[in-house]
Design a protein around this motif. Structure first.
Motif, short mmCIF file in Angstrom:
data_model
loop_
_atom_site.label_atom_id
_atom_site.label_comp_id
_atom_site.label_asym_id
_atom_site.label_seq_id
_atom_site.Cartn_x
_atom_site.Cartn_y
_atom_site.Cartn_z
N PRO A 63 6.31 -3.91 -4.65
CA PRO A 63 6.12 -2.84 -3.67
C PRO A 63 6.81 -1.56 -4.14
N PRO A 64 6.30 -0.41 -3.73
CA PRO A 64 6.88 0.85 -4.20
C PRO A 64 8.07 1.31 -3.36
N THR A 65 8.75 2.32 -3.85
CA THR A 65 9.68 3.08 -3.04
C THR A 65 8.92 4.31 -2.58
N ALA A 66 8.51 4.32 -1.32
CA ALA A 66 7.74 5.45 -0.79
C ALA A 66 8.63 6.69 -0.69
N ASN A 67 8.02 7.84 -0.71
CA ASN A 67 8.70 9.13 -0.49
C ASN A 67 9.66 9.52 -1.61
N SER A 111 0.82 -1.22 0.00
CA SER A 111 0.00 0.00 0.00
C SER A 111 0.85 1.26 0.00
N GLY A 112 2.15 1.11 0.21
CA GLY A 112 3.03 2.27 0.26
C GLY A 112 2.97 3.03 1.56
N ARG A 113 2.39 2.43 2.61
CA ARG A 113 2.31 3.10 3.91
C ARG A 113 3.67 3.09 4.60
N THR A 114 4.02 4.19 5.22
CA THR A 114 5.27 4.23 5.97
C THR A 114 5.00 3.99 7.45
N ALA A 115 5.91 3.28 8.10
CA ALA A 115 5.78 2.96 9.52
C ALA A 115 6.86 3.65 10.34
N THR A 116 7.38 4.74 9.82
CA THR A 116 8.41 5.50 10.53
C THR A 116 7.75 6.58 11.38
N ARG A 117 8.30 6.79 12.58
CA ARG A 117 7.68 7.74 13.50
C ARG A 117 8.72 8.22 14.52
N THR A 118 8.30 9.13 15.40
CA THR A 118 9.16 9.57 16.48
C THR A 118 9.40 8.40 17.44
N ILE A 119 10.61 8.24 17.90
CA ILE A 119 10.96 7.11 18.78
C ILE A 119 10.15 7.15 20.07
N THR A 120 9.58 5.99 20.42
CA THR A 120 8.84 5.86 21.68
C THR A 120 9.49 4.85 22.62
N LEU A 121 10.43 4.04 22.12
CA LEU A 121 11.01 2.97 22.94
C LEU A 121 11.99 3.50 23.99
N PHE A 122 12.48 4.73 23.82
CA PHE A 122 13.30 5.38 24.84
C PHE A 122 13.20 6.88 24.63
N PRO A 180 8.34 4.66 -7.93
CA PRO A 180 8.05 5.66 -6.90
C PRO A 180 6.60 5.65 -6.42
N LEU A 181 6.43 5.72 -5.11
CA LEU A 181 5.16 6.02 -4.42
C LEU A 181 4.09 4.96 -4.49
N THR A 182 3.88 4.33 -5.63
CA THR A 182 2.73 3.43 -5.81
C THR A 182 3.17 2.06 -6.29
N ALA A 183 2.59 1.01 -5.71
CA ALA A 183 2.90 -0.36 -6.12
C ALA A 183 2.49 -0.58 -7.57
N ARG A 184 3.04 -1.63 -8.14
CA ARG A 184 2.83 -1.88 -9.56
C ARG A 184 2.57 -3.37 -9.80
N GLU A 185 1.47 -3.69 -10.46
CA GLU A 185 1.29 -5.07 -10.92
C GLU A 185 2.32 -5.35 -11.99
N HIS A 186 2.98 -6.51 -11.87
CA HIS A 186 4.09 -6.76 -12.78
C HIS A 186 4.34 -8.26 -12.87
N PRO A 187 4.27 -8.86 -14.05
CA PRO A 187 4.56 -10.29 -14.17
C PRO A 187 6.03 -10.57 -13.90
N MET A 188 6.29 -11.55 -13.06
CA MET A 188 7.68 -11.85 -12.74
C MET A 188 7.85 -13.32 -12.37
N VAL A 247 12.90 -1.49 -9.90
CA VAL A 247 13.73 -1.57 -8.70
C VAL A 247 12.97 -0.85 -7.59
N SER A 248 12.97 -1.40 -6.37
CA SER A 248 12.35 -0.65 -5.27
C SER A 248 13.00 -1.00 -3.94
N SER A 249 12.77 -0.12 -2.97
CA SER A 249 13.32 -0.31 -1.62
C SER A 249 12.20 -0.24 -0.59
N ILE A 250 11.99 -1.34 0.13
CA ILE A 250 10.96 -1.33 1.17
C ILE A 250 11.44 -0.63 2.44
#
Length: 422
Positions: free
Chosen positions: A369-373, A29-40, A387-395, A337-340
């Protein structure tokens, strides 16, 4: 007859969701799970953002004794192991114990537990001489990273080869590669292979702050990880784990197992150059790609998707782009090419196995999966980075690569599975 390792079960703990399906839903879905640190409390740190796992050990089925005994990284690994075994349909006690093996990667071992115990034993850092009377019984286990593999072996009742692979940020790829080699050479029939790391702690963050490797976009955590983007300023630290069930292909077919992917080729190289630096020409990564394709008996023209290391540092993304061009020739301009890491951050040694899981799921779903941002084109990074959006792609064939401190360069080639579960 040649023996080929196949992936028949996948377990994932990652930022954005615990479990294989939630992980896939996050990255596709291209959602990012990065946020301000809460673990410390990260006040005062240069980089105060991370990709944290919303992990509840009790809800994930761990007992109070296991939670007390195990570091956070070990908890991740065991939860992944259980999911992977359920997914594969293999019982932990199936087959002779000496034919079951474990290959687990980790870059920083039990960092969380070690740091917590140091704070207690040193009275918050005020004492140079640590008072051993305050130690917990499992402290030795925190100091020996091999305990991560041991926990998985106990869960799997494995009495065959058990190994902890620690090669920096390529640990996850190398651990899966080692597991596939155990299958290929006949040392095991079933291998639990993957990696785990829980490095979001003051000591790890301080180390990366010192070398300015992590992003300082503290006011915009969601968009901080920007692989291949002209405005990238470093990676975002993450955590997580992935464990996969590897089986010998013909045995998996006989039992009617679902085969996500085949491990067709694997190779690693070292640049023998610098602990953290990378040569701009990407030669060593290109050599790993070439050797992995040769092991798979494939031509660059047959690669359908590249899962990039894509950390988001200036030098990595230039180096990696050059490596793809050098290793694949003109095909590098044609293949997506993409980076999760743009979505789940960089979990150090664990990310390689998480990316293998992403590749196996991409093969099953026939989607990249896309490269978000990724919004601003960098002239030095001129490939198709989805970039930004996933792509259907035969592979049918995907290439996954990793690059690690110490000069490690790893490439793995995966092929599409051909058997559905009965």
């Amino acid at each position: 007859m040649s023996r080929t390792a196949v992936i028949t079960g996948i377990g994932v703990v990652a930022p954005g969701g615990v479990g294989r399906q939630r992980f896939w839903d996050t990255i596709i879905s291209g959602r990012t799970a990065t946020r301000t640190i809460t673990l410390f409390d990260a006040t005062g740190f240069r980089s105060r953002i991370a990709a944290e796992c919303d992990f509840d050990a009790v809800a994930s089925g761990l007992s109070p004794q296991q939670i007390r005994r195990m570091d956070r990284a070990a908890q991740f690994a065991v939860v992944c192991t259980r999911e992977a075994l359920r997914d594969s349909g293999i019982e932990p006690s199936a087959g002779p114990p000496h034919r079951r093996a474990v290959s687990i990667g980790s870059a920083v071992g039990c960092t969380t537990g070690l740091e917590q115990e140091y704070v207690v034993l040193s009275d918050g850092g005020r004492k140079w001489l640590l008072d051993h009377e305050y130690r917990v019984p499992q402290l030795y286990g925190y100091m020996a990273p091999s305990t991560l593999a041991v926990e998985v072996a106990w869960e799997f009742e494995a009495e065959g080869p058990v190994a902890l692979i620690s090669t920096g940020c390529t640990s996850g790829l190398d651990a899966v590669g080692h597991g596939a080699q155990l299958i290929a050479e006949g040392s095991a029939d079933v291998v639990l292979a993957g990696a785990t790391d829980a490095p979001i702690s003051p000591i790890t963050s301080a180390c990366f702050d010192a070398i300015r490797a992590t992003s300082a976009r503290n006011d915009d955590p969601e968009h901080a990880s920007r692989p291949f983007d002209a405005d990238r300023d470093g990676f975002v630290l993450g955590e997580g784990a992935a464990v996969m069930v590897l089986e010998e292909r013909e045995a998996a077919r006989r039992r009617g197992a679902r085969i996500y992917a085949e491990v067709l080729g694997f190779a690693s190289r070292s640049n023998a150059f610098h602990m953290t630096g990378l040569k701009a020409d990407g030669r060593e990564m290109a050599e790993a790609i070439t050797r992995a394709l040769a092991a798979a008996e494939l031509d660059p023209s047959e690669v359908d998707y590249i899962n990039a290391h894509g950390s988001g540092t200036k030098q990595n993304d230039r180096h990696e782009t050059a490596a793809f061009k050098r290793g694949l020739g003109h095909r590098a301009y044609e293949v997506p090419v993409s980076s999760i890491k743009s979505m789940v951050g960089h979990s150090l040694g664990a990310i390689g196995s998480i990316e293998v899981a992403a590749c196996a799921l991409a093969l099953r779903e026939q989607a990249v999966p896309p490269t978000a941002n990724l919004r601003t084109t960098d002239p030095e990074c001129d490939l198709d980075y989805v970039p930004l959006t996933a792509r259907e792609h035969p592979m049918d064939v995907v290439l996954s690569v990793g690059s690690g401190f110490g000069g490690f360069q790893t490439a793995m080639v995966l092929g599409r599975g051909d058997v559905e579960a009965a």
